[in-house]
Design a protein around this motif. Structure first.
Motif, PDB file in Angstrom:
ATOM      1  N   PHE A 180       0.847  -1.194   0.000  1.00 37.38           N
ATOM      2  CA  PHE A 180       0.000   0.000   0.000  1.00 37.38           C
ATOM      3  C   PHE A 180       0.882   1.244   0.000  1.00 37.38           C
ATOM      4  N   ASP A 181       0.770   2.064  -1.048  1.00 37.65           N
ATOM      5  CA  ASP A 181       1.559   3.297  -1.158  1.00 37.65           C
ATOM      6  C   ASP A 181       0.790   4.465  -0.561  1.00 37.65           C
ATOM      7  N   ILE A 182       1.468   5.285   0.215  1.00 37.15           N
ATOM      8  CA  ILE A 182       0.850   6.436   0.880  1.00 37.15           C
ATOM      9  C   ILE A 182       1.511   7.719   0.389  1.00 37.15           C
ATOM     10  N   GLY A 183       0.676   8.703   0.057  1.00 40.65           N
ATOM     11  CA  GLY A 183       1.187  10.029  -0.280  1.00 40.65           C
ATOM     12  C   GLY A 183       1.750  10.148  -1.679  1.00 40.65           C
ATOM     13  N   LEU A 184       1.323   9.295  -2.595  1.00 33.38           N
ATOM     14  CA  LEU A 184       1.836   9.320  -3.961  1.00 33.38           C
ATOM     15  C   LEU A 184       0.698   9.538  -4.947  1.00 33.38           C
ATOM     16  N   THR A 185       0.925  10.374  -5.942  1.00 30.28           N
ATOM     17  CA  THR A 185      -0.082  10.640  -6.949  1.00 30.28           C
ATOM     18  C   THR A 185      -0.316   9.418  -7.817  1.00 30.28           C
ATOM     19  N   ARG A 186      -1.536   9.288  -8.300  1.00 30.57           N
ATOM     20  CA  ARG A 186      -1.894   8.146  -9.158  1.00 30.57           C
ATOM     21  C   ARG A 186      -1.160   8.191 -10.490  1.00 30.57           C
ATOM     22  N   ALA A 187      -0.700   9.395 -10.899  1.00 32.18           N
ATOM     23  CA  ALA A 187      -0.005   9.524 -12.176  1.00 32.18           C
ATOM     24  C   ALA A 187       1.377   8.884 -12.147  1.00 32.18           C
ATOM     25  N   LEU A 188       1.884   8.571 -10.957  1.00 32.53           N
ATOM     26  CA  LEU A 188       3.205   7.963 -10.848  1.00 32.53           C
ATOM     27  C   LEU A 188       3.131   6.492 -11.256  1.00 32.53           C
ATOM     28  N   PRO A 189       3.935   6.040 -12.220  1.00 35.99           N
ATOM     29  CA  PRO A 189       3.875   4.633 -12.658  1.00 35.99           C
ATOM     30  C   PRO A 189       4.237   3.671 -11.534  1.00 35.99           C
ATOM     31  N   TRP A 190       3.840   2.431 -11.707  1.00 40.16           N
ATOM     32  CA  TRP A 190       4.099   1.415 -10.688  1.00 40.16           C
ATOM     33  C   TRP A 190       5.590   1.283 -10.390  1.00 40.16           C
ATOM     34  N   LYS A 191       6.425   1.410 -11.404  1.00 39.84           N
ATOM     35  CA  LYS A 191       7.862   1.245 -11.197  1.00 39.84           C
ATOM     36  C   LYS A 191       8.428   2.277 -10.236  1.00 39.84           C
ATOM     37  N   ARG A 192       7.736   3.415 -10.115  1.00 34.82           N
ATOM     38  CA  ARG A 192       8.254   4.504  -9.287  1.00 34.82           C
ATOM     39  C   ARG A 192       7.487   4.674  -7.976  1.00 34.82           C
ATOM     40  N   ARG A 193       6.529   3.771  -7.713  1.00 38.65           N
ATOM     41  CA  ARG A 193       5.874   3.742  -6.403  1.00 38.65           C
ATOM     42  C   ARG A 193       6.579   2.662  -5.581  1.00 38.65           C
ATOM     43  N   PRO A 194       7.110   2.998  -4.422  1.00 38.72           N
ATOM     44  CA  PRO A 194       7.927   2.020  -3.678  1.00 38.72           C
ATOM     45  C   PRO A 194       7.246   0.689  -3.437  1.00 38.72           C
ATOM     46  N   ARG A 195       6.006   0.709  -2.931  1.00 30.90           N
ATOM     47  CA  ARG A 195       5.347  -0.550  -2.612  1.00 30.90           C
ATOM     48  C   ARG A 195       4.859  -1.271  -3.867  1.00 30.90           C
ATOM     49  N   ALA A 196       4.381  -0.539  -4.856  1.00 32.78           N
ATOM     50  CA  ALA A 196       3.973  -1.173  -6.114  1.00 32.78           C
ATOM     51  C   ALA A 196       5.184  -1.790  -6.805  1.00 32.78           C
ATOM     52  N   ALA A 197       6.310  -1.092  -6.783  1.00 36.25           N
ATOM     53  CA  ALA A 197       7.536  -1.641  -7.372  1.00 36.25           C
ATOM     54  C   ALA A 197       7.973  -2.898  -6.622  1.00 36.25           C
ATOM     55  N   ALA A 198       7.812  -2.878  -5.291  1.00 40.60           N
ATOM     56  CA  ALA A 198       8.158  -4.071  -4.513  1.00 40.60           C
ATOM     57  C   ALA A 198       7.253  -5.246  -4.880  1.00 40.60           C
ATOM     58  N   LEU A 199       5.979  -4.972  -5.178  1.00 46.28           N
ATOM     59  CA  LEU A 199       5.067  -6.038  -5.605  1.00 46.28           C
ATOM     60  C   LEU A 199       5.514  -6.616  -6.941  1.00 46.28           C
ATOM     61  N   LEU A 200       5.875  -5.747  -7.889  1.00 50.07           N
ATOM     62  CA  LEU A 200       6.353  -6.243  -9.188  1.00 50.07           C
ATOM     63  C   LEU A 200       7.612  -7.081  -9.014  1.00 50.07           C
ATOM     64  N   GLU A 201       8.472  -6.674  -8.078  1.00 48.24           N
ATOM     65  CA  GLU A 201       9.688  -7.445  -7.819  1.00 48.24           C
ATOM     66  C   GLU A 201       9.337  -8.793  -7.189  1.00 48.24           C
ATOM     67  N   ALA A 202       8.323  -8.795  -6.314  1.00 46.70           N
ATOM     68  CA  ALA A 202       7.933 -10.047  -5.655  1.00 46.70           C
ATOM     69  C   ALA A 202       7.353 -11.053  -6.644  1.00 46.70           C
ATOM     70  N   LEU A 203       6.738 -10.579  -7.727  1.00 52.54           N
ATOM     71  CA  LEU A 203       6.184 -11.499  -8.722  1.00 52.54           C
ATOM     72  C   LEU A 203       7.260 -12.411  -9.294  1.00 52.54           C
ATOM     73  N   ARG A 204       8.483 -11.923  -9.353  1.00 53.16           N
ATOM     74  CA  ARG A 204       9.585 -12.704  -9.928  1.00 53.16           C
ATOM     75  C   ARG A 204      10.051 -13.831  -9.004  1.00 53.16           C
ATOM     76  N   ASN A 205       9.694 -13.727  -7.720  1.00 54.85           N
ATOM     77  CA  ASN A 205      10.193 -14.669  -6.726  1.00 54.85           C
ATOM     78  C   ASN A 205       9.248 -15.861  -6.600  1.00 54.85           C
ATOM     79  N   PRO A 206       9.713 -17.066  -6.922  1.00 54.75           N
ATOM     80  CA  PRO A 206       8.827 -18.244  -6.800  1.00 54.75           C
ATOM     81  C   PRO A 206       8.347 -18.458  -5.362  1.00 54.75           C
ATOM     82  N   ASP A 207       9.123 -17.990  -4.367  1.00 57.15           N
ATOM     83  CA  ASP A 207       8.755 -18.143  -2.962  1.00 57.15           C
ATOM     84  C   ASP A 207       8.155 -16.840  -2.427  1.00 57.15           C
TER      85      ASP A 207
END
Length: 562
Positions: free
Chosen positions: A45-72
């Motif tokens: 959950f990202d706090i204090g970030l505009t919706r116009a910011l892409p997922w790659k540049r939102r800390p928690r959204a970017a962490a989710l995309l990174e987690a997708l790569r991890n089989p565990d």
């Protein structure tokens, strides 16, 4: 049972309550998955970030995309409570293929479950929500800007921000919006500050008599008149406040509000592409000065003028005339010279970034603090501080090669992670203190509004309410800062990827020509400080956890964040 990760976002720019926003999005997500025996086991959950910011540049959204790569990864699917909060424009089209690639279902309430990548209706629905999200943001911007222009021009309303040097804020009556008035909000107007208003008059008088900016700054400093940042230290702790600068004098001379008119729209926010070769990274917002003919002036003077409109016009004309000959002699062109440490090296005395300059055909970095600021007995800075680039780069490269050597790289990254963990772990006492302050402020506000209803002096109560709201806002920002995970410590997977990426960067750095090294130094997250007295350069490094190297058609190297 299906394990879900919850993804969401809220913005504080439109006064959203982060806790409330998270709770209602989480409630919608649970209502969708619980009938299917789903359970949320982790949150992004990202706090204090505009919706116009892409997922790659939102800390928690970017962490989710990174987690997708991890089989565990620890979850089987992802659920979103409100697509319009999470996706903007074409962001769904950029992010969803990763979910499909790693076989992680994405659930949203609008399709009643998991999005089917083969279903055209599902794709259309998500695209529509992205477009609606973008349209909603644009409509809000248009409405707000139009309303503020009308308020400034027709009503002459003070629209917020810091009062200009020479003025102070005073009460101007209840807010015309009944809801805001009920909350105790008041209008404000500018009144001359008895301490600083005469200084503004002196600056305009001396400038119109022929004095230059530096001469005026010197005279004010010599007469021990505090500069704007020294006069208001509470809001300027980041400035030294030792002396008047040319830029401070220039700012006063170009501020039209000293004529008694309210003036709005001197600046605008522009969104420019972060990377023209990768538009999915989105935009960055920068402030740009508007031409004077785009400024919005109030129809009539609305506060006490410190100078006449005629004097302001004369001062503007003199500045324009001083610039005009140079504008005719010079043509704008990009410099052919490159500086490997541009924007990375600072002066240890004044903490300002050092400027690149060529001397005798070789690149140097200099700090000319006294050329901008008047001399002050409280701060001794040499006329110029110089350091030759060739005296720094060889030793810097050897330090990077040693610290990021293959046999030491993992140890270095683990040390960085330990530093991040110490800085990222929120202090529980600090969290409790911020929450107690918010609760206390809510209680105070309730009491103050009750006092207002009971007939207390509105101006006095408005002052109490303003202070309580300011205390609450500060505590909320502190709570957000303590709980945000923008500087998430490096994970084992990130360290593994960075070992290869940074190892490649080190090899290329040692082989690169000086004019090709700037982007490589930026990839290592370097920050240098030059101590001229001891002739020592201190280096800090904080590499981006998602740096990678991409070859360009020209053959040089560009590190980019992903």
């Amino acid at each position: 049972m299906t394990r879900f990760a919850f993804a969401g976002r809220c913005s504080t720019e439109d006064l959203q309550d982060p806790a409330t926003s998270r709770n209602w999005q989480l409630t919608r997500a649970r209502a969708l998955i619980e009938p299917a025996s789903g359970e949320i086991v982790t949150e992004y959950f990202d706090i204090g970030l505009t919706r116009a910011l892409p997922w790659k540049r939102r800390p928690r959204a970017a962490a989710l995309l990174e987690a997708l790569r991890n089989p565990d990864r620890g979850f089987d699917a992802v659920v979103i409570g409100e697509p319009q909060r999470t996706f903007y424009g074409n962001q769904f089209g950029n992010a969803f293929p990763l979910f499909v690639h790693f076989h992680v279902p994405l659930w949203v309430p609008e399709v009643g479950g998991a999005i089917d990548p083969a279903n055209e209706a599902h794709d259309l629905v998500m695209s529509v929500f992205g477009g609606m999200s973008k349209g909603e943001r644009n409509r809000i911007k248009i409405r707000v800007r139009t309303a503020m222009a009308a308020q400034a021009q027709l009503e002459g309303r003070y629209l917020g921000g810091r009062p200009p040097y020479g003025y102070q804020l005073t009460d101007a009556g209840p807010h015309p919006n009944p809801t805001k008035a009920a909350d105790g909000k008041r209008l404000h107007r500018l009144e001359p500050d008895p301490v600083t208003a005469p200084v503004v008059v002196r600056i305009f008088t001396e400038y119109l008599l022929g004095k230059g900016l530096y001469a005026i700054a010197e005279g004010l400093t010599r007469d021990s008149i505090p500069c704007p940042s020294a006069h208001d230290r509470a809001r300027n702790p980041h400035r030294d406040g030792h002396a008047w600068s040319k830029s401070a004098v220039r700012t006063i001379l170009t501020n039209p509000r000293y004529t008694g008119h309210e003036v709005w729209n001197k600046q605008r926010k522009e969104e420019v592409l972060l990377d023209i070769d990768d538009v999915s990274l989105g935009h960055r917002t920068k402030l740009t000065w508007n031409n004077p003919d785009q400024w919005i002036w109030s129809a009539q003077p609305v506060h006490t003028a410190l100078i006449s409109k005629a004097d302001f016009t004369r001062a503007r004309a003199r500045q324009h005339n001083r610039r005009q000959p140079h504008a005719a002699e010079r043509s704008a062109r990009a410099t052919p010279r490159t500086y490997a440490l541009r924007g990375l090296i600072r002066c240890s005395l004044c903490k300002r970034k050092m400027q690149g300059t060529f001397n005798h055909g070789r690149p140097h970095y200099r700090c000319r603090y006294p050329a901008e600021y008047a001399k002050s007995g409280a701060f001794d800075h040499p006329l110029s501080v110089y350091v030759r680039e060739s005296a720094v780069l060889p030793q810097l490269d050897r330090w990077i090669a040693r610290v990021f050597a293959p046999e030491r790289l993992k140890t270095t990254l683990l040390a960085i992670r330990q530093t991040q963990e110490r800085g990222a772990a929120p202090s529980q006492p600090a969290l409790d203190s911020a929450r107690r302050t918010i609760t206390d402020c809510d209680q105070r506000l309730t009491q103050y509004r009750a006092a207002l209803d009971a007939g207390a002096n509105p101006a006095t109560v408005a002052t109490w309410i303003s202070q309580a709201e300011a205390d609450k806002a500060a505590a909320q920002q502190q709570l957000i800062a303590l709980t945000t995970t923008e500087h998430t410590p490096l994970t084992d997977a990130q360290i593994h990827n960075m070992i290869k990426d940074l190892g490649d960067l080190t090899d290329r750095l040692l082989a690169a020509e000086p004019d090709r090294k700037a982007s490589l130094y930026q990839a290592f997250g370097l920050a240098l400080t030059y101590d001229a007295k001891n002739r020592v350069v201190t280096v800090e490094s904080q590499p981006d956890s998602s740096v990678y190297v991409r070859s360009c058609p020209r053959g040089d190297l560009n590190p980019h964040a992903r």
